[in-house]
Write an enzyme that holds these catalytic residues in place. Sequence first.
Site, short mmCIF file in Angstrom:
data_model
loop_
_atom_site.label_atom_id
_atom_site.label_comp_id
_atom_site.label_asym_id
_atom_site.label_seq_id
_atom_site.Cartn_x
_atom_site.Cartn_y
_atom_site.Cartn_z
CB ALA A 30 -0.93 0.00 1.21
CD GLN A 109 1.56 -7.02 0.55
OE1 GLN A 109 2.43 -6.16 0.65
NE2 GLN A 109 1.08 -7.66 1.61
CG ASP A 112 -3.58 0.65 -6.62
OD1 ASP A 112 -2.90 0.14 -7.54
OD2 ASP A 112 -3.09 1.06 -5.55
CG HIS A 129 -3.91 -9.14 -1.21
ND1 HIS A 129 -3.22 -8.31 -0.36
CD2 HIS A 129 -3.60 -10.41 -0.81
CE1 HIS A 129 -2.53 -9.03 0.52
NE2 HIS A 129 -2.74 -10.31 0.27
CB CYS A 137 -20.24 -14.81 -10.48
SG CYS A 137 -21.60 -15.77 -9.75
CB CYS A 140 -21.09 -19.31 -12.25
SG CYS A 140 -21.13 -17.67 -13.04
CB CYS A 162 -23.89 -13.62 -11.52
SG CYS A 162 -23.14 -14.50 -12.90
CB CYS A 165 -25.31 -18.41 -12.37
SG CYS A 165 -24.40 -17.67 -11.00
#
Length: 255
Positions: A30, A109, A112, A129, A137, A140, A162, A165
């Site tokens: 960060a 990590q 952005d 991350h 989703c 699915c 989604c 699904c």
Amino acid sequence: MAGQRPTTDLLAAANNVVDAAERLVVLTGAGISTDSGIPDFRGPNGLWTKNPAAEKASNIEHYLSDPQVRAAAWQNRLHTPAWTAEPNAGHRAIVEVERQGKLHALVTQNIDGLHQKAGNDPDRVIEVHGTVWWTRCWDCDDRRTMADALDRVRSGETDPPCLVCGGILKSDTISFGQALVPDVIDRALRVSEDCDVLLAVGSTLSVFPVANCVPRAKAAGARVVIVNGDATAMDQYADVLLTGRIGDILPALVA
Ligand SMILES: [Zn+2]
């Protein structure tokens, strides 16, 4: 601590290490994005430090079980700082490293997308991350751009499901309480064992397993350079440790 500057000798030592690198892995956290106006989570002025309730709301169990938490999350996503943030001198320095042909991989990590926006090859960026620029989703695994979902929120859907699904959508990031993607973290550890220099920037190196990139690289014979505003949990592995402003130090390192 963040105001102090490393000595010229330390900068020169780090510059020599980076200059000699042929397979450099950069690991970012960060701290490299705060100059771009992206707040961190656990730092002294971090979002979660100042507002512990926000950390609880970001928990995956709350998100999946409570439509109101999801509706609030979608409203927050409309105003995510990443949409308008611009890369800074630290990001541009890492693009320069790639231009010099030294960059083996960039493990981040951060969620952005600023490394790609700065010009790093997306194929070299390993987002351990995840990223706010895509949705996934929960049921699915369908993956689409965040822009599509935000258009639906602006059109009045409070919790867009989604389109394939009907399952729960969230940003393609690793939420608090959510497991990492094994293939992604494996790749991050593998490139770290395969580099000759590991340069860690703007991370407290206290979040695992990604922090293990540092001892893995060291054990495989790589030299380690750490650049951060404050002490990290991996300082004992550093061949050169630079404490100070990332936006000042990184450009000097790659010059
Ligand atoms: Zn789905």
